[in-house]
Design a protein around this motif. Structure first.
Motif, mmCIF file in Angstrom:
data_model
loop_
_atom_site.group_PDB
_atom_site.id
_atom_site.type_symbol
_atom_site.label_atom_id
_atom_site.label_comp_id
_atom_site.label_asym_id
_atom_site.label_seq_id
_atom_site.Cartn_x
_atom_site.Cartn_y
_atom_site.Cartn_z
ATOM 1 N N ARG A 1 0.929 -1.005 -0.110
ATOM 2 C CA ARG A 1 0.025 -0.160 -0.052
ATOM 3 C C ARG A 1 0.883 0.946 -0.083
ATOM 4 O O ARG A 1 0.568 2.321 -0.844
ATOM 5 C CB ARG A 1 -0.835 -0.104 1.076
ATOM 6 N N TYR A 2 1.936 1.107 0.633
ATOM 7 C CA TYR A 2 2.722 2.325 0.571
ATOM 8 C C TYR A 2 3.533 2.488 -0.449
ATOM 9 O O TYR A 2 3.567 3.755 -1.106
ATOM 10 C CB TYR A 2 3.824 2.014 1.914
ATOM 11 N N LEU A 3 4.091 1.410 -1.104
ATOM 12 C CA LEU A 3 4.714 1.475 -2.390
ATOM 13 C C LEU A 3 3.745 2.196 -3.449
ATOM 14 O O LEU A 3 4.179 3.060 -4.362
ATOM 15 C CB LEU A 3 5.192 0.262 -2.855
ATOM 16 N N GLU A 4 2.615 1.689 -3.435
ATOM 17 C CA GLU A 4 1.581 2.194 -4.735
ATOM 18 C C GLU A 4 1.156 3.761 -4.513
ATOM 19 O O GLU A 4 0.949 4.399 -5.240
ATOM 20 C CB GLU A 4 0.104 1.524 -4.470
ATOM 21 N N GLN A 5 1.052 4.066 -2.967
ATOM 22 C CA GLN A 5 0.681 5.437 -2.763
ATOM 23 C C GLN A 5 1.979 6.374 -2.894
ATOM 24 O O GLN A 5 1.624 7.652 -3.137
ATOM 25 C CB GLN A 5 0.347 5.699 -1.180
ATOM 26 N N HIS A 6 2.999 5.903 -3.203
ATOM 27 C CA HIS A 6 4.376 6.761 -3.455
ATOM 28 C C HIS A 6 4.671 6.322 -5.111
ATOM 29 O O HIS A 6 6.043 6.608 -5.292
ATOM 30 C CB HIS A 6 5.369 6.559 -2.602
ATOM 31 N N ALA A 7 4.025 5.890 -5.819
ATOM 32 C CA ALA A 7 4.354 5.626 -7.270
ATOM 33 C C ALA A 7 3.334 6.476 -8.279
ATOM 34 O O ALA A 7 2.395 7.105 -7.749
ATOM 35 C CB ALA A 7 4.114 4.279 -7.390
ATOM 36 N N SER A 8 3.726 6.666 -9.468
ATOM 37 C CA SER A 8 2.894 7.298 -10.325
ATOM 38 C C SER A 8 1.424 6.674 -10.505
ATOM 39 O O SER A 8 1.411 5.480 -10.115
ATOM 40 C CB SER A 8 3.449 7.148 -11.784
ATOM 41 N N SER A 9 0.441 7.478 -10.679
ATOM 42 C CA SER A 9 -0.976 7.221 -10.669
ATOM 43 C C SER A 9 -1.007 6.022 -11.901
ATOM 44 O O SER A 9 -0.582 6.134 -12.864
ATOM 45 C CB SER A 9 -1.912 8.231 -10.921
ATOM 46 N N GLU A 10 -2.062 5.412 -11.522
ATOM 47 C CA GLU A 10 -2.708 4.084 -12.575
ATOM 48 C C GLU A 10 -3.607 5.009 -13.462
ATOM 49 O O GLU A 10 -4.570 5.406 -12.975
ATOM 50 C CB GLU A 10 -3.034 3.165 -11.878
ATOM 51 N N PRO A 11 -3.615 4.712 -14.584
ATOM 52 C CA PRO A 11 -4.591 5.236 -15.642
ATOM 53 C C PRO A 11 -5.964 4.806 -15.366
ATOM 54 O O PRO A 11 -5.850 3.676 -15.133
ATOM 55 C CB PRO A 11 -3.936 4.815 -17.270
ATOM 56 N N GLU A 12 -7.008 5.400 -15.748
ATOM 57 C CA GLU A 12 -8.400 4.750 -15.177
ATOM 58 C C GLU A 12 -8.600 3.777 -15.812
ATOM 59 O O GLU A 12 -9.385 2.646 -15.589
ATOM 60 C CB GLU A 12 -9.427 6.079 -15.715
ATOM 61 N N ILE A 13 -8.195 3.534 -17.374
ATOM 62 C CA ILE A 13 -8.521 2.098 -18.064
ATOM 63 C C ILE A 13 -7.922 0.881 -17.275
ATOM 64 O O ILE A 13 -8.538 -0.171 -17.265
ATOM 65 C CB ILE A 13 -8.226 2.263 -19.182
ATOM 66 N N LEU A 14 -6.633 1.221 -16.818
ATOM 67 C CA LEU A 14 -6.126 -0.047 -15.977
ATOM 68 C C LEU A 14 -6.842 -0.252 -14.747
ATOM 69 O O LEU A 14 -6.684 -1.387 -14.568
ATOM 70 C CB LEU A 14 -4.646 0.472 -15.954
ATOM 71 N N LYS A 15 -7.256 1.005 -14.152
ATOM 72 C CA LYS A 15 -7.968 0.643 -12.896
ATOM 73 C C LYS A 15 -9.354 -0.055 -13.223
ATOM 74 O O LYS A 15 -9.475 -1.253 -12.300
ATOM 75 C CB LYS A 15 -8.138 1.947 -12.297
ATOM 76 N N SER A 16 -9.900 0.022 -14.134
ATOM 77 C CA SER A 16 -10.971 -0.681 -14.348
ATOM 78 C C SER A 16 -10.834 -2.144 -14.924
ATOM 79 O O SER A 16 -11.385 -3.032 -14.353
ATOM 80 C CB SER A 16 -11.802 0.033 -15.591
ATOM 81 N N LEU A 17 -9.687 -2.296 -15.619
ATOM 82 C CA LEU A 17 -9.257 -3.691 -15.966
ATOM 83 C C LEU A 17 -8.807 -4.510 -15.020
ATOM 84 O O LEU A 17 -9.354 -5.675 -14.960
ATOM 85 C CB LEU A 17 -8.078 -3.663 -17.131
ATOM 86 N N ARG A 18 -8.166 -3.765 -13.962
ATOM 87 C CA ARG A 18 -7.601 -4.570 -12.684
ATOM 88 C C ARG A 18 -9.038 -5.051 -11.779
ATOM 89 O O ARG A 18 -9.010 -6.269 -11.500
ATOM 90 C CB ARG A 18 -6.727 -3.784 -12.112
ATOM 91 N N LYS A 19 -9.874 -4.127 -11.795
ATOM 92 C CA LYS A 19 -10.933 -4.587 -11.019
ATOM 93 C C LYS A 19 -11.939 -5.726 -11.790
ATOM 94 O O LYS A 19 -12.270 -6.385 -11.155
ATOM 95 C CB LYS A 19 -11.987 -3.174 -10.728
ATOM 96 N N GLU A 20 -11.979 -5.497 -12.981
ATOM 97 C CA GLU A 20 -12.807 -6.600 -13.580
ATOM 98 C C GLU A 20 -12.004 -7.782 -13.735
ATOM 99 O O GLU A 20 -12.793 -8.844 -13.876
ATOM 100 C CB GLU A 20 -12.987 -5.980 -15.152
ATOM 101 N N THR A 21 -10.770 -7.885 -13.569
ATOM 102 C CA THR A 21 -9.874 -9.183 -13.651
ATOM 103 C C THR A 21 -10.411 -9.715 -12.313
ATOM 104 O O THR A 21 -10.535 -10.957 -12.337
ATOM 105 C CB THR A 21 -8.566 -8.729 -13.877
ATOM 106 N N TYR A 22 -10.343 -8.795 -11.366
ATOM 107 C CA TYR A 22 -10.624 -9.609 -9.923
ATOM 108 C C TYR A 22 -12.000 -10.156 -9.895
ATOM 109 O O TYR A 22 -12.145 -11.046 -9.324
ATOM 110 C CB TYR A 22 -10.312 -8.674 -8.899
ATOM 111 N N GLN A 23 -12.979 -9.343 -10.477
ATOM 112 C CA GLN A 23 -14.414 -9.918 -10.319
ATOM 113 C C GLN A 23 -14.764 -11.180 -11.560
ATOM 114 O O GLN A 23 -15.629 -11.859 -11.045
ATOM 115 C CB GLN A 23 -15.185 -8.683 -10.824
ATOM 116 N N LYS A 24 -13.957 -11.280 -12.684
ATOM 117 C CA LYS A 24 -14.611 -12.381 -13.463
ATOM 118 C C LYS A 24 -13.242 -13.500 -13.908
ATOM 119 O O LYS A 24 -13.696 -14.305 -14.692
ATOM 120 C CB LYS A 24 -14.797 -11.540 -14.831
ATOM 121 N N THR A 25 -12.310 -13.341 -13.148
ATOM 122 C CA THR A 25 -11.237 -14.521 -13.550
ATOM 123 C C THR A 25 -11.034 -15.219 -12.259
ATOM 124 O O THR A 25 -11.184 -14.810 -11.119
ATOM 125 C CB THR A 25 -9.974 -14.043 -14.238
#
Length: 215
Positions: A13-37
């Motif tokens: 969580r710390y590493l992600e909070q201090h990294a460049s932001s994730e594009p919205e399309i990747l955020k959506s893809l990551r969420k759908e990956t967790y929901q559907k695979t």
């Protein structure tokens, strides 16, 4: 706290909070990956995704090869570094899951630069005469050594290759591993370290990335 924050250990969580932001399309893809695979942990995810993007943007590769598409998260990260006219070829054999990366590839700004193929990577490497500037391999571990030997003639001086999962949950430390995939990954790491045509470093990022540069 977001959907993903609840599933991250404190350091991640710390590493992600201090990294460049994730594009919205990747955020959506990551969420759908967790929901559907059934195996969402196979996705590259935030930290590794930003790493892939930075490497790609540094290299500005004309031709990228990815072996193992899964849901396309890493593909889109790598595509961020493509110059105009550059192409990423991404290979997978899972036809049932292909709808998901196709959906996000079509929605992305890189849709015309992504060549997504349902094809065995071993066959592709035997058939193609292309050379690649950047290669990312995150597929069936038991074929990693074969991929290494097959990809080497497709590289030029300065080409970069990345093999994912080369620490294999720490199993590479086993002296006499019984699991075939562990044996192959250990063999791969030893081959790379001994190959004078490459300089390399294993990064302890997530499950380990072996980063190679062709001399």
């Amino acid at each position: 706290m977001s959907y993903f924050d609840e599933q991250l250990p404190e350091m991640d969580r710390y590493l992600e909070q201090h990294a460049s932001s994730e594009p919205e399309i990747l955020k959506s893809l990551r969420k759908e990956t967790y929901q559907k695979t059934t195996q969402p942990h196979m996705i590259s995810g935030y930290q590794q995704g930003r790493f892939l993007t930075i490497i790609s943007k540094i290299l500005r590769p004309e031709k990228i090869l990815e072996i193992g598409t899964f849901t396309g998260y890493a593909t889109l990260c790598l595509a961020e570094g493509l110059p105009k006219g550059g192409v990423i070829t991404t290979l997978d054999i899972n036809e049932e899951l292909a709808y998901l990366p196709k959906k996000y590839f079509a929605e992305s700004e890189f849709s015309q630069q992504i060549d997504f193929r349902i094809q065995d990577a071993k066959d592709f490497l035997k058939e193609t005469n292309e050379t690649f500037d950047l290669v990312f391999i995150d597929a069936d571990k038991e074929n990693y050594v074969e991929y290494f030997h097959s990809i080497k003639p497709k590289l030029k001086s300065g080409s970069v290759v990345m093999f994912d999962n080369v620490l294999w949950y720490g199993k590479v430390l086993q002296e006499n591993p019984k699991q075939k995939s562990t044996q192959v990954i250990r063999q791969l790491n030893e081959l790379i370290a001994a190959d004078e045509d490459f300089e390399n470093l294993i990064l302890p990022l997530r499950d380990g990335v072996n980063l190679l540069r062709k001399i």
